[in-house]
Motif scaffolding. Sequence first.
Motif, PDB file in Angstrom:
ATOM      1  N   ALA A 194      -1.839  -2.941   7.661  1.00 41.46           N
ATOM      2  CA  ALA A 194      -3.036  -3.795   7.715  1.00 41.46           C
ATOM      3  C   ALA A 194      -2.668  -5.245   7.431  1.00 41.46           C
ATOM      4  N   HIS A 195      -1.764  -5.449   6.496  1.00 42.80           N
ATOM      5  CA  HIS A 195      -1.301  -6.803   6.189  1.00 42.80           C
ATOM      6  C   HIS A 195      -0.601  -7.418   7.407  1.00 42.80           C
ATOM      7  N   ALA A 196       0.276  -6.628   8.044  1.00 42.86           N
ATOM      8  CA  ALA A 196       1.005  -7.138   9.214  1.00 42.86           C
ATOM      9  C   ALA A 196       0.061  -7.425  10.382  1.00 42.86           C
ATOM     10  N   MET A 197      -1.052  -6.699  10.447  1.00 44.13           N
ATOM     11  CA  MET A 197      -2.038  -6.960  11.498  1.00 44.13           C
ATOM     12  C   MET A 197      -2.822  -8.249  11.225  1.00 44.13           C
ATOM     13  N   GLY A 198      -2.686  -8.779  10.025  1.00 47.62           N
ATOM     14  CA  GLY A 198      -3.332 -10.059   9.711  1.00 47.62           C
ATOM     15  C   GLY A 198      -4.613  -9.941   8.920  1.00 47.62           C
ATOM     16  N   ALA A 199      -4.976  -8.736   8.505  1.00 50.32           N
ATOM     17  CA  ALA A 199      -6.220  -8.546   7.750  1.00 50.32           C
ATOM     18  C   ALA A 199      -6.033  -8.972   6.291  1.00 50.32           C
ATOM     19  N   GLU A 200      -7.161  -9.248   5.641  1.00 57.20           N
ATOM     20  CA  GLU A 200      -7.145  -9.458   4.187  1.00 57.20           C
ATOM     21  C   GLU A 200      -7.265  -8.081   3.553  1.00 57.20           C
ATOM     22  N   VAL A 201      -6.262  -7.689   2.773  1.00 56.36           N
ATOM     23  CA  VAL A 201      -6.146  -6.287   2.339  1.00 56.36           C
ATOM     24  C   VAL A 201      -6.417  -6.133   0.848  1.00 56.36           C
ATOM     25  N   THR A 202      -7.265  -5.167   0.543  1.00 57.92           N
ATOM     26  CA  THR A 202      -7.562  -4.827  -0.851  1.00 57.92           C
ATOM     27  C   THR A 202      -7.203  -3.376  -1.091  1.00 57.92           C
ATOM     28  N   VAL A 203      -6.523  -3.103  -2.187  1.00 59.59           N
ATOM     29  CA  VAL A 203      -6.266  -1.715  -2.567  1.00 59.59           C
ATOM     30  C   VAL A 203      -7.299  -1.292  -3.595  1.00 59.59           C
ATOM     31  N   LEU A 204      -7.873  -0.106  -3.387  1.00 61.27           N
ATOM     32  CA  LEU A 204      -8.783   0.502  -4.360  1.00 61.27           C
ATOM     33  C   LEU A 204      -8.084   1.742  -4.888  1.00 61.27           C
ATOM     34  N   SER A 205      -7.516   1.619  -6.075  1.00 63.98           N
ATOM     35  CA  SER A 205      -6.745   2.713  -6.654  1.00 63.98           C
ATOM     36  C   SER A 205      -7.380   3.114  -7.973  1.00 63.98           C
ATOM     37  N   GLN A 206      -7.092   4.337  -8.409  1.00 72.29           N
ATOM     38  CA  GLN A 206      -7.709   4.799  -9.653  1.00 72.29           C
ATOM     39  C   GLN A 206      -7.369   3.890 -10.830  1.00 72.29           C
ATOM     40  N   SER A 207      -6.109   3.470 -10.873  1.00 73.20           N
ATOM     41  CA  SER A 207      -5.683   2.607 -11.978  1.00 73.20           C
ATOM     42  C   SER A 207      -4.913   1.421 -11.410  1.00 73.20           C
ATOM     43  N   LEU A 208      -4.471   0.551 -12.278  1.00 75.58           N
ATOM     44  CA  LEU A 208      -3.677  -0.602 -11.837  1.00 75.58           C
ATOM     45  C   LEU A 208      -2.177  -0.318 -11.930  1.00 75.58           C
ATOM     46  N   GLY A 209      -1.828   0.983 -12.087  1.00 70.83           N
ATOM     47  CA  GLY A 209      -0.430   1.370 -12.307  1.00 70.83           C
ATOM     48  C   GLY A 209       0.529   0.948 -11.204  1.00 70.83           C
ATOM     49  N   LYS A 210       0.040   0.897  -9.952  1.00 70.39           N
ATOM     50  CA  LYS A 210       0.922   0.544  -8.841  1.00 70.39           C
ATOM     51  C   LYS A 210       0.586  -0.844  -8.286  1.00 70.39           C
ATOM     52  N   LYS A 211      -0.078  -1.661  -9.117  1.00 74.94           N
ATOM     53  CA  LYS A 211      -0.535  -2.965  -8.626  1.00 74.94           C
ATOM     54  C   LYS A 211       0.626  -3.847  -8.139  1.00 74.94           C
ATOM     55  N   ASP A 212       1.712  -3.900  -8.911  1.00 72.52           N
ATOM     56  CA  ASP A 212       2.838  -4.757  -8.505  1.00 72.52           C
ATOM     57  C   ASP A 212       3.372  -4.343  -7.139  1.00 72.52           C
ATOM     58  N   ASP A 213       3.504  -3.022  -6.944  1.00 70.44           N
ATOM     59  CA  ASP A 213       3.960  -2.525  -5.640  1.00 70.44           C
ATOM     60  C   ASP A 213       2.966  -2.908  -4.551  1.00 70.44           C
TER      61      ASP A 213
END
Length: 346
Positions: A194-213
């Motif tokens: 989605a990022h490579a397609m040029g969209a503004e991307v948001t992750v909705l994850s249970q926790s912030l544990g993988k935020k850096d990734d």
Amino acid sequence: MVTAAAYAVTSAEGPFEKTTIDRRELGPLDVLIEIAFAGICHSDIHTARNEWGGTRYPVVPGHEIAGVVSAVGSEVTKYQVGDRVGVGCFVDSCGECDACRADEEQYCFDRVTGTYNATGRDGERTQGGYSTHIVVTERFVLSIPDGLELDVAAPLLCAGITLYSPLAHWGAGPGKKVAVIGMGGLGHVGVKIAHAMGAEVTVLSQSLGKKDDGLKFGADHYYATSDPDTFRQLRGKFDLIVNTVSVNLDIDAYLSMLAINGTLVELGLPEKPIEVRAFSLAANRRSLAGSMVGGIAQTQEMLNFCAEHDIGAEIEVISAGEIDDAYDRVVASDVRYRFVIDTATI
Ligand SMILES: [Zn+2]
Ligand SMILES: [Zn+2]
């Protein structure tokens, strides 16, 4: 006939054991592939453990296959010995129905043939990629571009196309706000694409544990869904939400994050029916949709896109003897982000 070494389970309890399987004699349109890597998809686990029912043992799972052509049938035109190729979730379809003619073989009216635990059009059972070799008709063989390493390409054959297809279909691109629910094997590839397609991307994850990734893979924003404030903050924000999580979520809460004309696409397959209030759809003229992998032409398009944008899956390469442990770790969400079997260890 080619005798291939493989790892199979003979019951829902496992474990995986080394065995041999016969691959069919090369027909005129067949390609013999020497497999190099096979990704582990959650579907493999559901099938090996008979969690969906209908598993016929012994079964060799694996539908994220990358390797090299080692022989071709007399009428094969697309591939030559030495070509780098892949095979995904399907190995045949009728080729004649409206879906097949529209390059949507995955929706073949006359039954698409799964790469494993299915019956081929020749009446023989299909066996998948946890194996040294496979024979596939050339129409279902994909070309892996030179820019993509075979190990990181393997998971693209299922996880990659599962995300690419809905992102492309619903127009992820510049000016579009896209959310990805879940940062696992599917979700992390979705963020990259989605990022490579040029969209503004948001992750909705249970926790912030993988935020850096997540931010490293191209996400612009990262929110924890365990925080109720997330749903308030993001109300009416997204044009497209893709749900990669196979558990029953509070769909109404996620729909509330869609903008006018927004769509939430279900990619996970939770066991129970999805419950949704009609009002959640009526408000903002929202849509709730589904999508299942992609056709062969689009899978090739996805591989070319990933090569061009230097996108591969994040992987942990294991030997064939480690499959049972890897399964337990996938179930425990303890993998970043996809296991890939080095089939040289079979
Ligand atoms: Zn899969
Ligand atoms: Zn068809």
